[in-house]
Design a protein around this motif. Sequence first.
Motif, PDB file in Angstrom:
ATOM      1  N   PRO A   7     -21.183  -5.225  -4.981  1.00 26.87           N
ATOM      2  CA  PRO A   7     -20.459  -5.873  -6.078  1.00 26.87           C
ATOM      3  C   PRO A   7     -19.600  -4.890  -6.884  1.00 26.87           C
ATOM      4  O   PRO A   7     -18.524  -5.246  -7.344  1.00 26.87           O
ATOM      5  CB  PRO A   7     -21.574  -6.452  -6.954  1.00 26.87           C
ATOM      6  CG  PRO A   7     -22.734  -6.598  -6.046  1.00 26.87           C
ATOM      7  CD  PRO A   7     -22.617  -5.492  -5.047  1.00 26.87           C
ATOM      8  N   THR A  10     -16.350  -4.410  -5.110  1.00 25.28           N
ATOM      9  CA  THR A  10     -15.509  -5.602  -5.294  1.00 25.28           C
ATOM     10  C   THR A  10     -14.883  -5.611  -6.679  1.00 25.28           C
ATOM     11  O   THR A  10     -13.695  -5.907  -6.828  1.00 25.28           O
ATOM     12  CB  THR A  10     -16.344  -6.875  -5.075  1.00 25.28           C
ATOM     13  OG1 THR A  10     -16.929  -6.835  -3.777  1.00 25.28           O
ATOM     14  CG2 THR A  10     -15.483  -8.115  -5.185  1.00 25.28           C
ATOM     15  N   PHE A  42     -19.350 -10.023 -14.538  1.00 24.57           N
ATOM     16  CA  PHE A  42     -20.120  -9.052 -13.763  1.00 24.57           C
ATOM     17  C   PHE A  42     -21.254  -8.450 -14.597  1.00 24.57           C
ATOM     18  O   PHE A  42     -22.327  -8.164 -14.069  1.00 24.57           O
ATOM     19  CB  PHE A  42     -19.214  -7.950 -13.209  1.00 24.57           C
ATOM     20  CG  PHE A  42     -18.676  -8.262 -11.855  1.00 24.57           C
ATOM     21  CD1 PHE A  42     -19.342  -7.852 -10.712  1.00 24.57           C
ATOM     22  CD2 PHE A  42     -17.503  -8.977 -11.714  1.00 24.57           C
ATOM     23  CE1 PHE A  42     -18.851  -8.151  -9.458  1.00 24.57           C
ATOM     24  CE2 PHE A  42     -16.998  -9.276 -10.468  1.00 24.57           C
ATOM     25  CZ  PHE A  42     -17.675  -8.865  -9.332  1.00 24.57           C
ATOM     26  N   HIS A  57     -25.106 -13.677  -6.171  1.00 15.34           N
ATOM     27  CA  HIS A  57     -24.443 -13.733  -4.866  1.00 15.34           C
ATOM     28  C   HIS A  57     -23.259 -14.699  -4.887  1.00 15.34           C
ATOM     29  O   HIS A  57     -22.245 -14.457  -4.246  1.00 15.34           O
ATOM     30  CB  HIS A  57     -25.447 -14.127  -3.780  1.00 15.34           C
ATOM     31  CG  HIS A  57     -26.493 -13.089  -3.548  1.00 15.34           C
ATOM     32  ND1 HIS A  57     -26.206 -11.852  -3.029  1.00 15.34           N
ATOM     33  CD2 HIS A  57     -27.817 -13.091  -3.810  1.00 15.34           C
ATOM     34  CE1 HIS A  57     -27.305 -11.136  -2.951  1.00 15.34           C
ATOM     35  NE2 HIS A  57     -28.318 -11.864  -3.432  1.00 15.34           N
ATOM     36  N   HIS A  60     -20.437 -12.937  -6.633  1.00 17.01           N
ATOM     37  CA  HIS A  60     -19.860 -11.914  -5.762  1.00 17.01           C
ATOM     38  C   HIS A  60     -18.961 -12.553  -4.711  1.00 17.01           C
ATOM     39  O   HIS A  60     -17.871 -12.045  -4.421  1.00 17.01           O
ATOM     40  CB  HIS A  60     -20.977 -11.107  -5.103  1.00 17.01           C
ATOM     41  CG  HIS A  60     -20.494  -9.925  -4.354  1.00 17.01           C
ATOM     42  ND1 HIS A  60     -21.232  -9.311  -3.397  1.00 17.01           N
ATOM     43  CD2 HIS A  60     -19.336  -9.235  -4.397  1.00 17.01           C
ATOM     44  CE1 HIS A  60     -20.564  -8.297  -2.898  1.00 17.01           C
ATOM     45  NE2 HIS A  60     -19.398  -8.242  -3.486  1.00 17.01           N
TER      46      HIS A  60
END
Length: 113
Positions: A7, A10, A42, A57, A60
């Motif tokens: 993550p 990302t 986040f 999840h 993400h």
Amino acid sequence: MAALGSPLCTLRSLLRELRYVSAQAGRPYRDMAAYQHLTGAFRAHRITSEKLCRAQHELHFQAATYLCLLRSVREHLALHQEYHAKGERSTEEAAGLVGLKLPQQPGGKGWDP
């Protein structure tokens, strides 16, 4: 389904794409609403003590999808500017775009100079 990666990776990629967008807009990327939303989301979905955190999840996956959209739009604009910005092109320029060369006219008997 392809692996998403970490993550953090990302998020960094998303912030990089936001920097590209903000450079075109002429303002700092940290002032954008998208930056505030991404960092807040986040931070809210950090790894918890649970074995499987479905919300993390899902976030993400949505972030990776949004990253794909931002990259695709940026690359599309770059390709569009490269190939469609000039309008009408000569035959030589069009052949050069695809890596071809026009044959040279031979300068022998019967050819006009």
